[in-house]
Design a protein around this motif. Sequence first.
Motif, PDB file in Angstrom:
ATOM      1  N   ARG A  16       0.835  -1.212   0.000  1.00  0.00           N
ATOM      2  CA  ARG A  16       0.000   0.000   0.000  1.00  0.00           C
ATOM      3  C   ARG A  16       0.864   1.254   0.000  1.00  0.00           C
ATOM      4  O   ARG A  16       0.555   2.236  -0.667  1.00  0.00           O
ATOM      5  CB  ARG A  16      -0.916   0.013   1.225  1.00  0.00           C
ATOM      6  N   ARG A  17       1.941   1.215   0.752  1.00  0.00           N
ATOM      7  CA  ARG A  17       2.842   2.378   0.803  1.00  0.00           C
ATOM      8  C   ARG A  17       3.491   2.614  -0.553  1.00  0.00           C
ATOM      9  O   ARG A  17       3.619   3.759  -1.003  1.00  0.00           O
ATOM     10  CB  ARG A  17       3.894   2.174   1.885  1.00  0.00           C
ATOM     11  N   VAL A  18       3.909   1.545  -1.212  1.00  0.00           N
ATOM     12  CA  VAL A  18       4.489   1.670  -2.553  1.00  0.00           C
ATOM     13  C   VAL A  18       3.437   2.218  -3.513  1.00  0.00           C
ATOM     14  O   VAL A  18       3.715   3.143  -4.290  1.00  0.00           O
ATOM     15  CB  VAL A  18       5.031   0.305  -3.048  1.00  0.00           C
ATOM     16  N   ASP A  19       2.235   1.671  -3.457  1.00  0.00           N
ATOM     17  CA  ASP A  19       1.162   2.138  -4.343  1.00  0.00           C
ATOM     18  C   ASP A  19       0.826   3.609  -4.093  1.00  0.00           C
ATOM     19  O   ASP A  19       0.508   4.347  -5.033  1.00  0.00           O
ATOM     20  CB  ASP A  19      -0.092   1.277  -4.176  1.00  0.00           C
ATOM     21  N   VAL A  22       3.233   5.706  -5.985  1.00  0.00           N
ATOM     22  CA  VAL A  22       2.890   5.709  -7.422  1.00  0.00           C
ATOM     23  C   VAL A  22       1.663   6.595  -7.656  1.00  0.00           C
ATOM     24  O   VAL A  22       1.657   7.428  -8.569  1.00  0.00           O
ATOM     25  CB  VAL A  22       2.641   4.268  -7.929  1.00  0.00           C
ATOM     26  N   ARG A  23       0.651   6.440  -6.818  1.00  0.00           N
ATOM     27  CA  ARG A  23      -0.571   7.240  -6.959  1.00  0.00           C
ATOM     28  C   ARG A  23      -0.277   8.735  -6.810  1.00  0.00           C
ATOM     29  O   ARG A  23      -0.840   9.565  -7.522  1.00  0.00           O
ATOM     30  CB  ARG A  23      -1.601   6.798  -5.917  1.00  0.00           C
ATOM     31  N   ASP A  24       0.637   9.081  -5.915  1.00  0.00           N
ATOM     32  CA  ASP A  24       0.994  10.487  -5.702  1.00  0.00           C
ATOM     33  C   ASP A  24       1.995  10.994  -6.737  1.00  0.00           C
ATOM     34  O   ASP A  24       2.521  12.098  -6.605  1.00  0.00           O
ATOM     35  CB  ASP A  24       1.578  10.683  -4.301  1.00  0.00           C
ATOM     36  N   ALA A  25       2.261  10.189  -7.740  1.00  0.00           N
ATOM     37  CA  ALA A  25       3.153  10.530  -8.858  1.00  0.00           C
ATOM     38  C   ALA A  25       4.595  10.759  -8.416  1.00  0.00           C
ATOM     39  O   ALA A  25       5.341  11.475  -9.075  1.00  0.00           O
ATOM     40  CB  ALA A  25       2.606  11.736  -9.634  1.00  0.00           C
ATOM     41  N   ARG A  26       4.999  10.145  -7.314  1.00  0.00           N
ATOM     42  CA  ARG A  26       6.408  10.212  -6.912  1.00  0.00           C
ATOM     43  C   ARG A  26       7.236   9.299  -7.806  1.00  0.00           C
ATOM     44  O   ARG A  26       8.407   9.556  -8.038  1.00  0.00           O
ATOM     45  CB  ARG A  26       6.570   9.789  -5.451  1.00  0.00           C
ATOM     46  N   TYR A  27       6.606   8.200  -8.252  1.00  0.00           N
ATOM     47  CA  TYR A  27       7.231   7.250  -9.174  1.00  0.00           C
ATOM     48  C   TYR A  27       6.198   6.839 -10.203  1.00  0.00           C
ATOM     49  O   TYR A  27       5.007   6.780  -9.908  1.00  0.00           O
ATOM     50  CB  TYR A  27       7.745   6.012  -8.418  1.00  0.00           C
ATOM     51  N   ALA A  33       9.557   2.484  -7.989  1.00  0.00           N
ATOM     52  CA  ALA A  33       9.494   2.851  -6.573  1.00  0.00           C
ATOM     53  C   ALA A  33      10.286   1.854  -5.733  1.00  0.00           C
ATOM     54  O   ALA A  33      11.074   2.235  -4.854  1.00  0.00           O
ATOM     55  CB  ALA A  33       8.038   2.905  -6.106  1.00  0.00           C
ATOM     56  N   ILE A  34      10.117   0.575  -6.011  1.00  0.00           N
ATOM     57  CA  ILE A  34      10.826  -0.462  -5.261  1.00  0.00           C
ATOM     58  C   ILE A  34      12.316  -0.406  -5.569  1.00  0.00           C
ATOM     59  O   ILE A  34      13.153  -0.521  -4.662  1.00  0.00           O
ATOM     60  CB  ILE A  34      10.223  -1.847  -5.559  1.00  0.00           C
ATOM     61  N   GLU A  35      12.673  -0.207  -6.832  1.00  0.00           N
ATOM     62  CA  GLU A  35      14.089  -0.106  -7.199  1.00  0.00           C
ATOM     63  C   GLU A  35      14.755   1.069  -6.473  1.00  0.00           C
ATOM     64  O   GLU A  35      15.862   0.946  -5.947  1.00  0.00           O
ATOM     65  CB  GLU A  35      14.240   0.052  -8.705  1.00  0.00           C
ATOM     66  N   ALA A  36      14.073   2.206  -6.414  1.00  0.00           N
ATOM     67  CA  ALA A  36      14.628   3.381  -5.725  1.00  0.00           C
ATOM     68  C   ALA A  36      14.812   3.097  -4.232  1.00  0.00           C
ATOM     69  O   ALA A  36      15.819   3.483  -3.637  1.00  0.00           O
ATOM     70  CB  ALA A  36      13.720   4.592  -5.929  1.00  0.00           C
ATOM     71  N   ALA A  37      13.856   2.406  -3.635  1.00  0.00           N
ATOM     72  CA  ALA A  37      13.955   2.080  -2.212  1.00  0.00           C
ATOM     73  C   ALA A  37      15.127   1.131  -1.955  1.00  0.00           C
ATOM     74  O   ALA A  37      15.884   1.306  -0.988  1.00  0.00           O
ATOM     75  CB  ALA A  37      12.647   1.464  -1.722  1.00  0.00           C
ATOM     76  N   ASP A  43      22.735   1.951  -0.550  1.00  0.00           N
ATOM     77  CA  ASP A  43      23.657   3.074  -0.352  1.00  0.00           C
ATOM     78  C   ASP A  43      23.913   3.305   1.137  1.00  0.00           C
ATOM     79  O   ASP A  43      25.048   3.515   1.555  1.00  0.00           O
ATOM     80  CB  ASP A  43      23.111   4.356  -0.982  1.00  0.00           C
ATOM     81  N   ARG A  44      22.844   3.264   1.945  1.00  0.00           N
ATOM     82  CA  ARG A  44      23.006   3.452   3.387  1.00  0.00           C
ATOM     83  C   ARG A  44      23.844   2.337   3.997  1.00  0.00           C
ATOM     84  O   ARG A  44      24.697   2.581   4.844  1.00  0.00           O
ATOM     85  CB  ARG A  44      21.643   3.528   4.076  1.00  0.00           C
ATOM     86  N   LEU A  45      23.606   1.099   3.565  1.00  0.00           N
ATOM     87  CA  LEU A  45      24.387  -0.019   4.099  1.00  0.00           C
ATOM     88  C   LEU A  45      25.858   0.113   3.738  1.00  0.00           C
ATOM     89  O   LEU A  45      26.733  -0.140   4.567  1.00  0.00           O
ATOM     90  CB  LEU A  45      23.840  -1.352   3.563  1.00  0.00           C
TER      91      LEU A  45
END
Length: 80
Positions: A16-19, A22-27, A33-37, A43-45
């Motif tokens: 739902r968070r990923v969707d 997408v719905r908010d046009a962030r991705y 969206a998953i690839e960016a996450a 990167d943090r690790l």
Amino acid sequence: MPKAKVAITLDTLTLRRVDRLVRDARYPNRSQAIEAAIDAHLDRLEHRRLIEECAKLDPAEERAMAEEGFAVDLAEWPEY
């Protein structure tokens, strides 16, 4: 860079968070969206690993190596 397809299983809340992103046009889609996450987390690790390795260094030893020969070289520096 070529991409490969993978199948993942996500809990409902995460999906739902990923969707929402997408719905908010962030991705444009779930995949991006998953690839960016995943990229951000990797990167943090990797950054954390650098911090952990730096913590193992002895500051006095590092300073001594950095200043090694500094006094001798100083006499050779031009005046400004």
